[in-house]
Design a protein around this motif. Sequence first.
Motif, mmCIF file in Angstrom:
data_model
loop_
_atom_site.group_PDB
_atom_site.id
_atom_site.type_symbol
_atom_site.label_atom_id
_atom_site.label_comp_id
_atom_site.label_asym_id
_atom_site.label_seq_id
_atom_site.Cartn_x
_atom_site.Cartn_y
_atom_site.Cartn_z
ATOM 1 N N ILE A 1 0.842 -1.204 0.000
ATOM 2 C CA ILE A 1 0.000 0.000 0.000
ATOM 3 C C ILE A 1 0.871 1.246 0.000
ATOM 4 O O ILE A 1 0.594 2.232 -0.716
ATOM 5 N N LEU A 2 1.930 1.252 0.782
ATOM 6 C CA LEU A 2 2.818 2.418 0.835
ATOM 7 C C LEU A 2 3.532 2.616 -0.501
ATOM 8 O O LEU A 2 3.720 3.750 -0.957
ATOM 9 N N ALA B 1 1.016 4.174 -2.771
ATOM 10 C CA ALA B 1 0.789 5.587 -2.443
ATOM 11 C C ALA B 1 1.918 6.481 -2.937
ATOM 12 O O ALA B 1 1.698 7.670 -3.202
ATOM 13 N N CYS B 2 3.103 5.928 -3.064
ATOM 14 C CA CYS B 2 4.264 6.715 -3.507
ATOM 15 C C CYS B 2 4.452 6.678 -5.015
ATOM 16 O O CYS B 2 5.322 7.388 -5.552
ATOM 17 N N THR B 3 3.697 5.863 -5.722
ATOM 18 C CA THR B 3 3.849 5.718 -7.166
ATOM 19 C C THR B 3 2.925 6.682 -7.896
ATOM 20 O O THR B 3 1.726 6.734 -7.621
ATOM 21 N N VAL C 1 -1.969 8.390 3.180
ATOM 22 C CA VAL C 1 -2.402 7.063 3.628
ATOM 23 C C VAL C 1 -2.944 7.166 5.047
ATOM 24 O O VAL C 1 -2.281 7.682 5.947
ATOM 25 N N HIS C 2 -4.166 6.662 5.241
ATOM 26 C CA HIS C 2 -4.768 6.548 6.570
ATOM 27 C C HIS C 2 -4.774 5.069 6.931
ATOM 28 O O HIS C 2 -5.469 4.261 6.309
ATOM 29 N N PHE C 3 -3.976 4.721 7.925
ATOM 30 C CA PHE C 3 -3.741 3.328 8.295
ATOM 31 C C PHE C 3 -4.542 2.993 9.547
ATOM 32 O O PHE C 3 -4.410 3.654 10.585
ATOM 33 N N GLU D 1 2.686 -0.357 11.627
ATOM 34 C CA GLU D 1 2.853 1.028 12.075
ATOM 35 C C GLU D 1 4.281 1.514 11.859
ATOM 36 O O GLU D 1 4.513 2.677 11.494
ATOM 37 N N GLU D 2 5.252 0.647 12.101
ATOM 38 C CA GLU D 2 6.646 1.038 11.886
ATOM 39 C C GLU D 2 6.893 1.405 10.421
ATOM 40 O O GLU D 2 7.577 2.389 10.118
ATOM 41 N N LEU D 3 6.323 0.626 9.513
ATOM 42 C CA LEU D 3 6.485 0.913 8.088
ATOM 43 C C LEU D 3 5.819 2.242 7.727
ATOM 44 O O LEU D 3 6.378 3.044 6.974
ATOM 45 N N VAL D 4 4.628 2.469 8.255
ATOM 46 C CA VAL D 4 3.918 3.715 7.986
ATOM 47 C C VAL D 4 4.704 4.907 8.524
ATOM 48 O O VAL D 4 4.827 5.952 7.868
ATOM 49 N N ALA D 5 5.258 4.771 9.726
ATOM 50 C CA ALA D 5 6.029 5.862 10.329
ATOM 51 C C ALA D 5 7.265 6.191 9.494
ATOM 52 O O ALA D 5 7.638 7.358 9.329
#
Length: 431
Positions: free
Chosen positions: A187-188, A191-193, A199-201, A243-247
């Motif tokens: 998903i991340l 979102a970056c492509t 992104v709301h996780f 959460e770590e990936l999102v952060a």
Amino acid sequence: MPQPTRPVSAITGRIGFAAHPRSITELAGPNEIPRLDARDRPEAEIGADAELDSTIVPEAQIPSSVADPRAVFVTGAAGFLGAHLVWQLATQTDAEIRCLVRAADAPAAHTRVMDTMQRYRLWHPDIAARVVAFAGDLTEPEFGLAAAEYRTQCAEVDVVIHNGARVNHAEPYARLRAANVTGTESILRFACTGPSKPVHFVSTTSVGSATVAGPRLTVHEASRPGLEVLAGNGYVLSKWVGEELVAQAADRGLPTVIHRPDRICGSSRTGATSPDDAVWLLIRAAVLLGGAPPSSGAELSLVPADYVAAAIVRIMTAGTEAAVHHLVNRTYLPLDTVWERLRGKGFDVDVTSVTELAARLAVDAGTDRDLARALILGERATFTGYRPTWDDANTRHALSGSGIVCPPMTAELIDRHIDYFIDTGFLPRPA
């Protein structure tokens, strides 16, 4: 700081008797009984999972909010909370709601979303035209979409609500990793492509107090005082890694918001909810077994799904400076009130010793699938005799002036859930 009393599971009392093999198969698949600790996946690998791929970087800086989105990409739309998110997006925005759904094809994906909305009494004919469903899978590269379709979504979507996850508190981390960790990283990347997309996780409050070895032991807001989450809960561990990936994506410039709801119940209007939650499985067990344990002062606090979804969509459109929002209920209801409401509906639920209830459950779980699930999940669905305090200042600030507030815990709210479960057959109709 108040100290927790001994957790009181509604039925099992944390006695620790063996689970019926059939129920293990139903809960965790046909393989061996899952080990409920983080050691099924080495610490070093968990640490590696919590490091975002270096190639996932937004192509351009963008605003953190999208006040008037044209297209919102939603995962988990065919699930319980996902259906409420679709409803709120349909009522709060004019956006096209693009849903990634595991299905054979697009029509089947669309049908899954609509069927779920009907099940939870959210259906309205106007919603069908607003929903565009894609047959895909979070665990597959580019969600399993055709290359051209994936590029189109990357170019046209304005914002992402990542609610999709494999939710099973009886499965180990290794079995949840593909959907909950690899899926979040995908998903991340999505979102970056192309044009970057906020992104709301959707995570869980349990992550706030998890203590897990890894490269970044970050707690983004105050944790629940006095309560530790077992590192062995594979689901909680997978959400922590997510959460770590999102952060880390946020550190690289991608606007992200983490939403941590507490235990979610049904709509405050209808009580329509998922019967898969351990709390309701245990309440059903009390009804079928004809007994409930002494409450020992235990209390229940649930967050209605309509509030959670409304808050997420409002924060998505209005914007926020906060990285994390706790979605919690500040009110509590004595567990005894639940048993009283069941009796008021005509159910024979007497106070019975934990030992006797455990014995009945161990026997009856062999012939009832949901009782078998209650037998296992009862160890994880605990009610405590103290009131934890969450810092939800970010949420209250973001929702200020919107009229969106969490409905309080009341006997009437419990009644709506009981009525819904009777109507759907999850609970037997009282004589």
